[in-house]
Design a protein around this motif. Structure first.
Motif, mmCIF file in Angstrom:
data_model
loop_
_atom_site.group_PDB
_atom_site.id
_atom_site.type_symbol
_atom_site.label_atom_id
_atom_site.label_comp_id
_atom_site.label_asym_id
_atom_site.label_seq_id
_atom_site.Cartn_x
_atom_site.Cartn_y
_atom_site.Cartn_z
ATOM 1 N N PRO B 135 10.086 8.818 -0.662
ATOM 2 C CA PRO B 135 9.372 7.737 -0.691
ATOM 3 C C PRO B 135 8.161 7.992 -1.726
ATOM 4 O O PRO B 135 7.177 8.475 -1.040
ATOM 5 N N ALA B 136 7.983 7.685 -3.054
ATOM 6 C CA ALA B 136 6.926 8.005 -3.846
ATOM 7 C C ALA B 136 5.710 7.958 -3.412
ATOM 8 O O ALA B 136 4.489 8.638 -3.118
ATOM 9 N N LEU B 137 5.466 6.470 -2.693
ATOM 10 C CA LEU B 137 4.137 6.209 -2.329
ATOM 11 C C LEU B 137 3.543 7.085 -1.042
ATOM 12 O O LEU B 137 2.503 7.345 -1.030
ATOM 13 N N THR B 226 -2.702 1.028 -6.936
ATOM 14 C CA THR B 226 -2.312 0.851 -5.767
ATOM 15 C C THR B 226 -3.033 2.005 -4.619
ATOM 16 O O THR B 226 -3.406 1.546 -3.464
ATOM 17 N N PHE B 229 -6.250 0.839 -3.740
ATOM 18 C CA PHE B 229 -6.060 -0.338 -2.940
ATOM 19 C C PHE B 229 -5.762 0.059 -1.658
ATOM 20 O O PHE B 229 -6.519 -0.542 -0.474
ATOM 21 N N LEU B 230 -5.236 1.320 -1.346
ATOM 22 C CA LEU B 230 -5.241 1.787 0.019
ATOM 23 C C LEU B 230 -6.212 2.758 0.624
ATOM 24 O O LEU B 230 -6.028 3.189 1.600
ATOM 25 N N GLY C 245 10.990 2.340 0.286
ATOM 26 C CA GLY C 245 10.012 3.362 -0.075
ATOM 27 C C GLY C 245 8.586 2.661 -0.519
ATOM 28 O O GLY C 245 7.599 3.102 -0.436
ATOM 29 N N GLY C 246 8.957 1.198 -1.082
ATOM 30 C CA GLY C 246 7.614 0.801 -1.584
ATOM 31 C C GLY C 246 6.896 -0.458 -0.623
ATOM 32 O O GLY C 246 5.948 -0.923 -1.114
ATOM 33 N N VAL C 248 4.969 -0.197 1.729
ATOM 34 C CA VAL C 248 3.642 -0.019 2.507
ATOM 35 C C VAL C 248 2.716 -1.015 2.284
ATOM 36 O O VAL C 248 1.980 -1.343 3.010
ATOM 37 N N VAL C 249 2.652 -1.294 0.708
ATOM 38 C CA VAL C 249 1.686 -1.976 0.573
ATOM 39 C C VAL C 249 2.061 -3.549 0.905
ATOM 40 O O VAL C 249 0.847 -4.240 1.462
#
Lengths: 532, 290, 307
Positions: B135-137, B226, B229-230, C245-246, C248-249
């Protein structure tokens, strides 16, 4: 002040007497409720829920910081202040129907001390005789906790400790039934069984927790409500709108900052918002072991450089500027002390006197959740005005805490304390000293991020805590005032503000104003609110 | 979507790009953003770091767009327009560094795997499989937690996440190039591996690198925003577009401009790099020009 | 043949997962923060912290910790959360429905928006609508999700009161977060659908059909479309993983109680078992999604063989 609180309490009691039971309410939180194990829970979400499901030997008069016996019917303290004898209330039942006895008290305290429990509250009870031997595995029990008979417990301390009764009122000392712990093991936190006013009804992880009245609760007439639902995963803004629509009764996370001004200024909401001070101080630490903060003049200069009014403005005035370590609500707060005034020129002069006319470069750590990066940036601008260029490191709270407890150059020169969950554990002045300003905390891995360790004050603090008798209380508070006065002269911290609590509730919810800003129960004292 | 190389002749590329209005729009915006970034000190009406006393209401709320502050102020009373202008620097800088690094790593590993094949290729390509499954993020967040966030670190974290795509494309392309006549011929003539890779392979990979270099910046700009933002991106008070939104988040209902303007800046920049990259791809690969 | 292919693919998948576990284990354990200190509280002595470290096995060499984690993993044991003491498995299962719901919602939007736009672009190939849609697709792909989410919330939930301001529960709650998450995917699907349909339209049988005098639209809607949509649908597998996977945001913007939020909160307090669990779960979905796509693709296009 005290008289006023007492009057309010009497008024509350007479009001409460007439109050009927029944009804239910809804409380919202954004984050999940982690655990309801009193030996483990240490978040502001679960802290107050645990207080309504479990009880300790001591407690506070609702809405105040006044200690009263609770599961204990009475207690006595020995001459030397080292031995406490608690006489237990009879007929107190656990949610599983069994009667609570003195053995449960011993078991619960030993459970919190037991290293296998990994309780964050273990440190509060190290003062009990034999605790260390028990922790080290040299003894099968804590010798200082003696069960005299089924209704009497005697606790002996290594040294007198004036805050000991407070320690018997914090969640970590609450009484749990052995059989339930043995049945559920590590999952006890999801299957709580206590003696409290409410018991678990239903828990859908990550969505909703419902607690219901415990019919056999020992305080007759309490709680007022039949049921409380805690809904989690609710954004504060949504919670506010739903409260206005009558779907929610208490905003667990408070009024969202952006809406605060409008909501607070709206006449219609006057009755719904209770506000008052909180046992909290937001502060900036300076690591006194690192140059140039080893120079007291530099630390005093920084104290004069911070524009606290502006910082309070940034958080919409939901705090009052602080000038000393203790918050105003805390016994030992010094009304006569005025602190360092905001004075940029004076700060510059002091800095020049210390040999830093051209300022210096340093690093300021802060937690990375709003509003802390903003507050840190405001501090950064104030520091720049007197020539100190501070590089900001806004990081996860675990990383900041780690940096704070790291010795030497790798450690943090400055830390803004916000977002690191620091609200007082109990209303006694020593709570702000030992962990975060005393020598024991100024060690690698400790929480004294200023690394301030003053042997002289350490002796005075011990002396103050040895004054356990009621007639010594005034002298004790005077000594603590003196200690905190010297700390401010040494200036390892810049106290920035004391948060004000604003609790908004639905119109149908009743209770005394103090109940909604109970200094011990955040957001409210769940046992004492009712449906009108 | 691999590009089978035919050595590009530049004039024709440019001609076909010019006939593509979307790509031209992208190019113009990209140039504009670059100019804004370069001349930020001249363009910004105010100091982007200064927290103006009159930039907040007495109750501490930010100001909406007005005469003094054209795009309004942020929650610390700073001029939003100036912060957006300086923010272009951060976005572009992180974009260039991160994407440059990703391109370098990706091309190197991809071409090595494609050219030498065998066990080396197996290892490298399995590794890209693993990276693709990450999971890249979350990876980026965890890495920024370990390393002290600075502009360079953020760029490197993004590069570590982004090189995989490039490596896979370059691998596929090198594979077909390695079997092509001119490489076989060079081999027969006794040219060394290094010489073949640099003289014969890389020039043919250039168009791909150009396309991915452009498209990738769009991904990078988004990822940087992003992370900021986090709260794990470039450190405040450095103005980063994503960071501005992070700081304003709790206020978005009463001060939506604090989300709208930086959000538009991110969107416009990302779209433009995408349009330009896509235009380049079509221009460089006649087969795609249907 | 098919069976052998499946077995070898499954093996590969297992290897990839092992790789993910390995890398994430070492990364999370490199985080410069001591979980034991956060558990121990403010008054803890150094001794207590040491004690907790040894109970959690944090005092062992990293390689040994890794080996023990793997051993437990093979027995299906993901460990317990440091902070909450609950089994990570329980926590993941409690969050999974929310994240799955969000991902599936996003896929619905991706297909609903992407496929029709892609078809329209292909039919209008080279004309205004084609170009406009392709630009739109890029806008979708380039939109920063967090800003988009906040703006959608502002417009549709706050100003126009059409949807809730975030939170989890009914289908009503799902629409805005799913749309936010789905918009970038819609851009990709539009592009894919367009090129797939163009491929099919250039194929012999379509040309022949048109040449034989069957109406162009009839050929397209009766035959070409079906064949063009299948490979696009096969991409859904890939998509599930990417979305998971994306999240979170989007989960943080909409206060959606899913896996992403769980991971994010765990990272804040270095709750390593939860971090590992969420990475593992997400990676699992990604590789399974890839596998699904690989298996579906040949079914969609009979010309491809398993090899």
């Amino acid at each position: 002040m005290k008289k006023l609180i007492f009057a309010a309490f009497v008024a509350l009691l007479s009001w409460a007497g007439a109050q009927e039971q029944g009804g239910s309410m809804v409380v919202t939180y954004k984050d999940d409720i982690a655990t309801l194990d009193p030996a483990i829970g240490y978040d502001w979400q679960n802290w107050s829920i645990i207080k309504s499901m479990f009880d300790g030997l001591m407690d506070y008069e609702p809405g105040t910081t006044k200690l009263v016996p609770h599961l204990a019917e009475s207690y006595s303290v020995s001459e030397d202040g080292k031995t406490y004898t608690f006489k237990l209330r009879s007929g107190v039942k656990f949610h599983n129907g069994r009667e609570m006895t003195a053995d449960d008290v011993k078991y619960s305290l030993e459970r919190t001390l037991n290293p296998d429990t990994r309780s964050p509250g273990q440190g509060f009870f190290l003062v009990i005789s034999g605790a260390q031997d028990f922790i080290d595995g040299n003894a099968g029990e804590v010798s200082g906790i003696k069960v005299l008979d089924a209704a009497t417990v005697e606790i002996t301390l290594d040294a007198p400790d004036a805050s000991f009764l407070h320690r018997m009122a914090i969640n970590f000392s609450y009484i749990v039934p052995k059989e339930a712990i043995e049945q559920f093991g590590e999952d006890f936190g999801r299957n709580p069984v206590g003696t409290g006013a409410f018991m678990l009804k239903d828990w859908q992880l990550g969505q909703q927790l419902t607690i219901e009245r415990f019919p056999d609760y020992f305080e007759t007439g309490l709680p007022y409500l039949d049921e409380i639902s805690f809904q989690v995963g609710v954004e504060p803004t949504v919670a506010l709108l739903r409260l206005q629509r009558g779907e929610v009764d208490i905003l667990g996370d408070g009024i969202p900052p952006a809406q605060f001004v409008d909501i607070f200024n709206d006449e219609a909401n006057q009755e719904l918002i209770a506000y008052g001070p909180q046992l909290q101080t937001g502060y900036l630490t300076m690591n006194v072991t690192l140059a140039p903060f080893d120079n007291v003049k530099v630390r005093q200069a920084v104290n004069m450089a911070i524009n606290k009014d502006r910082i309070v403005r940034i958080i919409n005035g939901r705090a009052t500027p602080a000038n000393q370590v203790l918050p105003p609500l805390m016994p030992g707060y010094d009304d006569s002390y005025s602190g360092y005034a905001y004075d940029v020129e004076g700060a510059k002069a002091l800095l020049a006197e210390a040999g830093f006319a051209d300022g210096f470069a340093t690093i300021l750590y802060a937690n990375n959740t709003d509003p802390n990066p903003r507050i840190a940036q405001s501090i950064q601008q104030d520091l720049a005005a007197i020539g100190i260029s501070a590089e900001l490191r806004t990081q996860a709270q675990s990383t900041v805490i780690e940096a704070g407890g790291t010795e030497g150059d790798e450690g943090a020169p400055m830390i803004w304390s916000g977002g690191m969950a620091w609200i007082a554990d109990y209303p006694d002045p020593n709570n702000f000293y030992w962990p975060i300003l005393g020598c024991a905390g100024a060690v690698p891995g400790g929480w004294n991020w200023a690394w301030y360790c003053n042997e002289d004050l350490e002796a005075k603090a011990a002396e103050a805590d040895a004054m356990v008798q009621t007639d010594q209380e005034e002298a004790r508070l005077a000594l603590w005032k003196n200690i905190y006065g010297q700390i401010m002269a040494d200036a390892p911290w810049v106290p920035i503000f004391n948060e004000t609590r604003y609790t908004m509730h639905s119109a149908r919810l009743g209770g005394d104003n103090n109940i909604f800003i109970d200094p011990i129960h955040i957001p409210v004292n769940y046992d004492h609110v009712f449906i009108k | 979507m691999t590009l089978i190389a035919s050595t590009p002749s530049r004039p024709s590329t440019w001609r076909s790009l010019r006939r593509n209005p979307a790509a031209m729009f992208g190019l113009i915006v990209v140039l504009l953003v670059i100019l804004i970034a370069l001349f930020a000190p001249l363009l910004a009406p105010k100091n982007p770091a200064e927290q103006f006393f009159e930039g907040l209401t007495l109750e501490g709320s930010p100001l909406s767009p007005n005469q003094d502050f054209w795009l309004g102020t942020d929650l610390l009373g700073r001029d939003l327009l100036s912060r957006l202008i300086y923010g272009a620097r951060i976005s572009l800088l992180v974009g260039l560094i991160a994407n440059g690094a990703a391109l370098l790593i990706g091309t190197l590993l991809g071409s090595l795997a494609g050219y030498f094949g065998g066990a080396l290729a197996k290892i490298i390509m399995r590794f890209t499989d693993i990276m693709m499954a990450f999971p890249a993020l979350l990876l980026a967040i965890a890495l920024s937690a370990i390393l002290r966030p600075s502009l360079w670190i953020v760029a490197m974290v993004i590069a570590l996440v982004n090189w995989v795509q490039v490596a896979r494309v370059v691998y596929a392309q090198t594979l077909s190039l390695a079997e092509s006549e001119f490489v076989t011929a060079a081999n027969a003539l006794g040219a060394g591996n290094g010489r073949i890779m640099f003289r014969h392979l890389f020039p043919h990979l250039l168009p791909t690198m150009l396309v991915y270099g452009t498209l990738g910046i769009s991904t990078t700009v988004l990822l940087e925003a992003t992370l900021s933002f986090l709260g794990v991106g470039v450190q405040p008070p450095t103005p980063s577009w994503g960071g501005i939104i992070n700081e304003s988040q709790s206020y978005f209902l009463t001060a939506p401009w604090l989300v709208f303007f930086p959000g538009s800046a991110i969107l416009l920049t990302a779209v433009s790099f995408n349009l330009l990259g896509d235009g380049l791809r079509e221009a460089l690969d006649p087969k795609l020009r249907r | 043949m098919f069976l052998r292919y499946i077995v070898s693919r499954l093996l590969q998948t297992a290897l990839v997962i092992l790789g993910v576990v390995t890398i994430s284990f070492f990364i999370t354990n490199l985080v410069p923060a001591d979980p034991a200190r956060l558990i121990a509280g403010r008054l803890a002595t150094a001794e207590t912290v040491e004690n907790i470290r040894s109970q959690l096995g944090l005092d062992r060499p990293l390689v040994e910790q890794y080996w023990r984690y793997l051993q437990r993993l093979f027995q299906g044991d993901l460990g317990r959360s440091y902070q909450q003491r609950t089994e990570v498995k329980t926590l993941l299962l409690s969050r999974l429905p929310a994240t799955l719901q969000l991902s599936l919602g996003a896929i619905v939007f991706e297909l609903l928006i992407g496929i029709p736009l892609g078809i329209l672009a292909a039919l209008e190939f080279g004309k205004f609508w084609d170009k406009a849609i392709m630009v739109l697709a890029f806008i979708g792909v380039s939109a920063p999700q967090f800003a988009l989410g906040l703006i959608l919330l502002y417009l549709f939930a706050y100003l126009w009161n059409m949807f809730p301001l975030g939170g989890y529960g009914s289908i009503h709650h799902l629409i805005l977060p799913a749309l936010t998450l789905g918009i970038s995917g819609a851009g990709w699907y539009a592009r894919m659908m367009r090129s797939s349909l163009l491929d099919v339209m250039n194929a012999d049988y379509v040309r022949t059909g048109v040449a034989k005098g069957l109406g162009r639209s009839k050929v397209i809607f009766k035959h070409a479309l079906r064949n063009a949509v299948l490979p696009v649908i096969a991409m859904i597998g890939l998509d599930i993983g990417l979305l998971m996977g994306g999240v979170v945001v989007v989960e943080s913007v909409f206060a959606w109680p899913g896996i992403g939020q769980l991971a994010w909160q765990a990272i804040q307090i270095v709750d390593i078992p939860i971090i590992m669990g969420t990475v593992l779960l997400t990676a699992g979905f990604i590789v399974l999604g890839n596998l699904l796509a690989d298996l579906l693709y040949p079914l969609a296009d009979p010309r491809l063989r398993y090899g």
